[in-house]
Scaffold this motif. Sequence first.
Motif, mmCIF file in Angstrom:
data_model
loop_
_atom_site.group_PDB
_atom_site.id
_atom_site.type_symbol
_atom_site.label_atom_id
_atom_site.label_comp_id
_atom_site.label_asym_id
_atom_site.label_seq_id
_atom_site.Cartn_x
_atom_site.Cartn_y
_atom_site.Cartn_z
ATOM 1 N N GLU A 21 -8.933 6.306 6.183
ATOM 2 C CA GLU A 21 -9.277 4.961 5.733
ATOM 3 C C GLU A 21 -8.556 3.944 6.597
ATOM 4 O OE1 GLU A 21 -8.159 4.707 1.641
ATOM 5 O OE2 GLU A 21 -9.694 6.127 0.991
ATOM 6 N N PRO A 22 -9.112 2.726 6.733
ATOM 7 C CA PRO A 22 -8.399 1.699 7.500
ATOM 8 C C PRO A 22 -6.982 1.508 6.958
ATOM 9 C CG PRO A 22 -10.634 0.983 7.078
ATOM 10 C CD PRO A 22 -10.426 2.251 6.284
ATOM 11 N N GLY A 23 -6.026 1.430 7.885
ATOM 12 C CA GLY A 23 -4.625 1.297 7.517
ATOM 13 C C GLY A 23 -3.848 2.595 7.633
ATOM 14 N N ASP A 24 -4.535 3.731 7.636
ATOM 15 C CA ASP A 24 -3.843 5.015 7.777
ATOM 16 C C ASP A 24 -3.215 5.127 9.161
ATOM 17 O OD1 ASP A 24 -4.654 5.749 5.257
ATOM 18 O OD2 ASP A 24 -6.200 7.150 5.928
ATOM 19 N N VAL A 25 -2.048 5.700 9.228
ATOM 20 C CA VAL A 25 -1.386 5.983 10.505
ATOM 21 C C VAL A 25 -1.533 7.480 10.753
ATOM 22 C CG1 VAL A 25 0.796 5.965 11.760
ATOM 23 C CG2 VAL A 25 0.219 4.068 10.231
ATOM 24 N N ALA A 31 -3.054 3.572 14.390
ATOM 25 C CA ALA A 31 -3.468 3.092 13.071
ATOM 26 C C ALA A 31 -4.988 2.992 13.029
ATOM 27 C CB ALA A 31 -2.849 1.736 12.772
ATOM 28 N N ARG A 81 -0.364 7.313 2.020
ATOM 29 C CA ARG A 81 -1.235 8.387 1.542
ATOM 30 C C ARG A 81 -0.767 9.717 2.098
ATOM 31 N NH1 ARG A 81 -6.866 8.178 1.417
ATOM 32 N NH2 ARG A 81 -6.910 8.422 3.654
ATOM 33 N N ASP A 83 -14.687 5.446 4.472
ATOM 34 C CA ASP A 83 -13.766 6.416 5.046
ATOM 35 C C ASP A 83 -14.528 7.291 6.036
ATOM 36 O OD1 ASP A 83 -14.003 9.475 3.637
ATOM 37 O OD2 ASP A 83 -15.147 7.844 2.754
ATOM 38 N N ARG A 139 0.836 -1.184 0.000
ATOM 39 C CA ARG A 139 0.000 0.000 0.000
ATOM 40 C C ARG A 139 0.875 1.240 0.000
ATOM 41 N NH1 ARG A 139 -4.680 1.588 4.307
ATOM 42 N NH2 ARG A 139 -5.132 3.558 3.328
ATOM 43 N N VAL A 157 -8.262 1.354 12.265
ATOM 44 C CA VAL A 157 -8.645 -0.041 12.041
ATOM 45 C C VAL A 157 -10.032 -0.165 11.431
ATOM 46 C CG1 VAL A 157 -7.103 -1.014 13.772
ATOM 47 C CG2 VAL A 157 -9.393 -0.331 14.441
#
Length: 153
Positions: free
Chosen positions: A95-99, A112, A22, A90, A19, A114
């Motif tokens: 979005e899931p996975g964004d830190v 993160a 972003r 979102d 991924r 989830v």
Amino acid sequence: MQTPNLFDLPAAPAKPAPRKPRVPLALGELPVSSVPAAYDREHLYSPKAGTAERVDHRPGDRFEPLPASPSQPDAWGAWWRDFASAPTPDFLGLEPGDVITIQHATSTGTGAVVATCRFGAVVRYELPQGPWCDETHAEMYVTRRNQFGHWYR
């Protein structure tokens, strides 16, 4: 001609595509989101019904402003199940996975995303290790972003 068998497995499982990180949304911008987005007094949030009529906001792609929650426990439970916790792709661009950076009471830290729903984003973050804590992680909802780019509830 060979017929594929139900239990034929590939020699090696396919790796998911990595991924791409972003780029965070610039401060002051309204994200394209499935929920409405407003920016007021340097804070990004999703306006609720009753507030959305009084502030400039970008309508959500999938959802209208969240209706006000009732105060009765049974009615509140139905409101949570039927409206607030509806899954979304979102929440205000998260979005899931964004830190992201989380604003705690006296500090900031990373977490993160989830899951996202109409009410907010669920974020998992590490807990400091010590004799008083057996858990390694905790989760919280974030619903707003402050003028420094940190998310909070």
